[in-house]
Scaffold this motif. Structure first.
Motif, PDB file in Angstrom:
ATOM      1  N   UNK A  14      92.236 -12.977   1.862  1.00  7.60           N
ATOM      2  CA  UNK A  14      92.959 -14.252   1.972  1.00  7.60           C
ATOM      3  C   UNK A  14      94.470 -14.015   1.972  1.00  7.60           C
ATOM      4  N   UNK A  17      95.488 -12.651   5.264  1.00 12.13           N
ATOM      5  CA  UNK A  17      95.372 -13.716   6.287  1.00 12.13           C
ATOM      6  C   UNK A  17      96.550 -14.680   6.185  1.00 12.13           C
ATOM      7  N   UNK A  20      99.624 -13.031   7.594  1.00 12.70           N
ATOM      8  CA  UNK A  20      99.544 -12.882   9.054  1.00 12.70           C
ATOM      9  C   UNK A  20      99.760 -14.217   9.760  1.00 12.70           C
ATOM     10  N   UNK A  23     100.891 -18.757   6.370  1.00 12.23           N
ATOM     11  CA  UNK A  23     100.465 -19.885   5.528  1.00 12.23           C
ATOM     12  C   UNK A  23     101.186 -19.826   4.183  1.00 12.23           C
ATOM     13  N   UNK A 143      85.139 -21.012   6.418  1.00  8.67           N
ATOM     14  CA  UNK A 143      86.130 -22.056   6.670  1.00  8.67           C
ATOM     15  C   UNK A 143      87.316 -21.882   5.729  1.00  8.67           C
ATOM     16  N   UNK A 144      88.489 -22.136   6.286  1.00  9.88           N
ATOM     17  CA  UNK A 144      89.719 -22.052   5.497  1.00  9.88           C
ATOM     18  C   UNK A 144      90.593 -23.249   5.811  1.00  9.88           C
ATOM     19  N   UNK A 145      91.230 -23.808   4.811  1.00  8.21           N
ATOM     20  CA  UNK A 145      92.232 -24.837   5.040  1.00  8.21           C
ATOM     21  C   UNK A 145      93.497 -24.455   4.285  1.00  8.21           C
ATOM     22  N   UNK A 146      94.638 -24.705   4.932  1.00 11.27           N
ATOM     23  CA  UNK A 146      95.903 -24.350   4.296  1.00 11.27           C
ATOM     24  C   UNK A 146      97.061 -25.091   4.901  1.00 11.27           C
TER      25      UNK A 146
ATOM     26  N   UNK B   1      96.506 -26.585   8.938  1.00  7.44           N
ATOM     27  CA  UNK B   1      95.634 -25.588   9.532  1.00  7.44           C
ATOM     28  C   UNK B   1      94.235 -25.754   8.990  1.00  7.44           C
ATOM     29  N   UNK B   3      90.331 -24.147  10.063  1.00  5.68           N
ATOM     30  CA  UNK B   3      89.530 -23.438  11.062  1.00  5.68           C
ATOM     31  C   UNK B   3      88.554 -22.481  10.395  1.00  5.68           C
ATOM     32  N   UNK B   4      87.603 -21.982  11.214  1.00  2.00           N
ATOM     33  CA  UNK B   4      86.756 -20.881  10.774  1.00  2.00           C
ATOM     34  C   UNK B   4      87.493 -19.602  11.142  1.00  2.00           C
ATOM     35  N   UNK B   5      87.999 -18.864  10.147  1.00  2.00           N
ATOM     36  CA  UNK B   5      88.905 -17.763  10.419  1.00  2.00           C
ATOM     37  C   UNK B   5      88.215 -16.530  11.000  1.00  2.00           C
TER      38      UNK B   5
END
Ligand SMILES: [Zn+2]
Lengths: 148, 262
Positions: A14, A17, A20, A23, A143-146, B1, B3-5
């Motif tokens: 994380x 990510x 990169x 976030x 799934x990720x939210x930021x 943001x 998404x499915x990373x």
């Protein structure tokens, strides 16, 4: 007991990510966890909370979705679920191969290395060991939210 | 943001964290079994450890974990918060999937072997090491590609014997190392000759080691003779490095090269 290691890997991934993708904050992390891993969810959550502290995923919501395990025999074509081999998974490992934990408890090597399942489990129909794990074997970030 | 990373793998990230605490990774491969790769990898690990380095030995040969056997380690494994602990033997920290499955067969697909290899590398808690010696399985499948792909700046040793079959197998591996940017430390030729009271004969056949070294711009670091003391030591459960002076000399030269290249 390797839940801490898995959480460490998740948090490290994380962090890289977030860097990169630029976030500032990660607010939600959804992780798909294979049933075969038999993850100790409270321990994993505790580790996640501790290891994210002070970083971009601090206070992020951790959503854990269990992916059911499915198997298919390459010899006879039978398909089965975790429940149908649970007995083998929990009792099929010889005592001298059970992994020792610090408190003296024993855990299955499958808990750590789910891909070893053909060493300890046989097809419920034909007894063969040549089968595929179709689903429910590993951990993925789904799934990720930021916020940027 | 939202998404499915992509490209987010907890085990790959964990492996990166482990490797950050390891000075150098030495991959030992031969392309095929039966040429003495595990003898070389375990002897090198011991020689580096004898010299005062903190050394780990990772046996990735799922179907014939000879390096772990030569080190005399056995299960069960121990786990803790930090992951799975290697088993210490003669000063070397040893890990192998054989410690998890004993003598049971592991009929896993190539992809499964790749995942097991990644899990073993990521979950083993080596702590701080100067060197991690990796005993690669035969072939060029997923279980070889995982360490080649994920260990940046690894260096490799190629082990071969005086035989055209061994040469062809090790050559494929050397091409892979070269094309993937793995630095080739050198070539070790095993079963290279027999010393009959001063007269040196090569019972297996012609040596290809120098030709390979020239082709890949590297050197032959050592030639290990056929020494009856090696087989006797294995049968007695003693590491051959402790019984064969010729092996100790040859591996000492390899260890010197490894130490010199830090
Ligand atoms: Zn079947």
């Amino acid at each position: 007991m390797h839940e801490w290691s898995l959480a460490q890997g998740l948090v490290a991934s994380l962090h890289s990510f977030a860097e990169r993708e630029g976030l500032r904050r990660i607010t939600l992390v959804e992780v798909s966890v294979g049933e075969l891993m038999e993850l100790d969810v409270p321990v994993f959550r505790d580790a996640f909370e501790t290891l994210t502290r002070g970083g971009p995923a601090d206070s992020a919501e951790l959503r854990i979705v269990e992916e059911p395990a499915r198997f298919r025999c390459r010899r006879c074509g039978a398909e089965w679920t975790f429940a149908e081999v649970e007995e083998q998974i929990h009792r099929g490992v010889p005592e001298d191969l059970m992994v020792r934990e610090p408190g003296g408890e024993l855990e299955s090597p499958l808990h750590i290395f789910p891909d070893l399942v053909p060493a300890f489990v046989r097809c419920p129909r034909c007894g063969g060991r040549d089968f595929e794990v179709l689903a429910g074997r590993d951990m993925r970030v789904s799934r990720l939210e930021g916020e940027r | 943001m939202d998404s499915a990373p992509e490209g987010l793998d907890p085990l790959v990230s964990l492996l990166g964290e482990r490797l950050g605490r390891i000075g150098e990774v030495i991959l030992v491969g031969s392309g095929k079994g039966g040429v003495g790769k595990s003898l070389v990898s375990s002897s090198l690990a011991l020689a580096l450890s004898d010299g005062g380095s903190r050394v780990g030995l990772l046996d990735l040969d799922l179907h014939g974990p000879a390096a772990a056997r030569l080190m005399g380690v056995s299960g069960p494994l121990e786990s803790w918060r930090g992951g799975v602990r290697p088993v210490e033997s003669m000063g070397v920290e040893v890990m192998s999937l054989a410690l998890a499955v004993g003598d049971l067969p592991v009929p896993v697909s190539g992809e499964g072997k790749g995942r097991l290899t990644l899990a073993l590398m990521a979950l083993t808690d080596w702590g701080d090491l100067d060197y991690l010696v990796v005993d690669l399985p035969p072939g060029t499948g997923d279980e070889v590609m995982i360490p080649v792909r994920h260990v940046e700046s690894a260096r490799a040793l190629a082990v071969t014997t005086p035989s055209s079959l061994a040469r062809d197998a090790v050559r494929r591996l050397l091409v892979l190392f070269r094309d993937q940017g793995v630095d080739i430390l050198g070539i070790v030729e095993n079963q290279a000759y027999v010393d009959c009271g001063g007269e040196v004969v090569s019972p297996l056949g012609r040596s290809f080691a120098e030709e390979l070294a020239a082709e890949f711009g590297t050197r032959v670091l050592a030639r290990i003779p056929l020494d009856p003391a090696i087989g006797r030591a294995v049968d007695e459960g003693i590491h051959p490095l402790r019984r064969s002076g010729a092996l100790a000399d040859a591996v000492g030269a390899v260890a010197g090269e490894v130490l010199g290249r830090r």
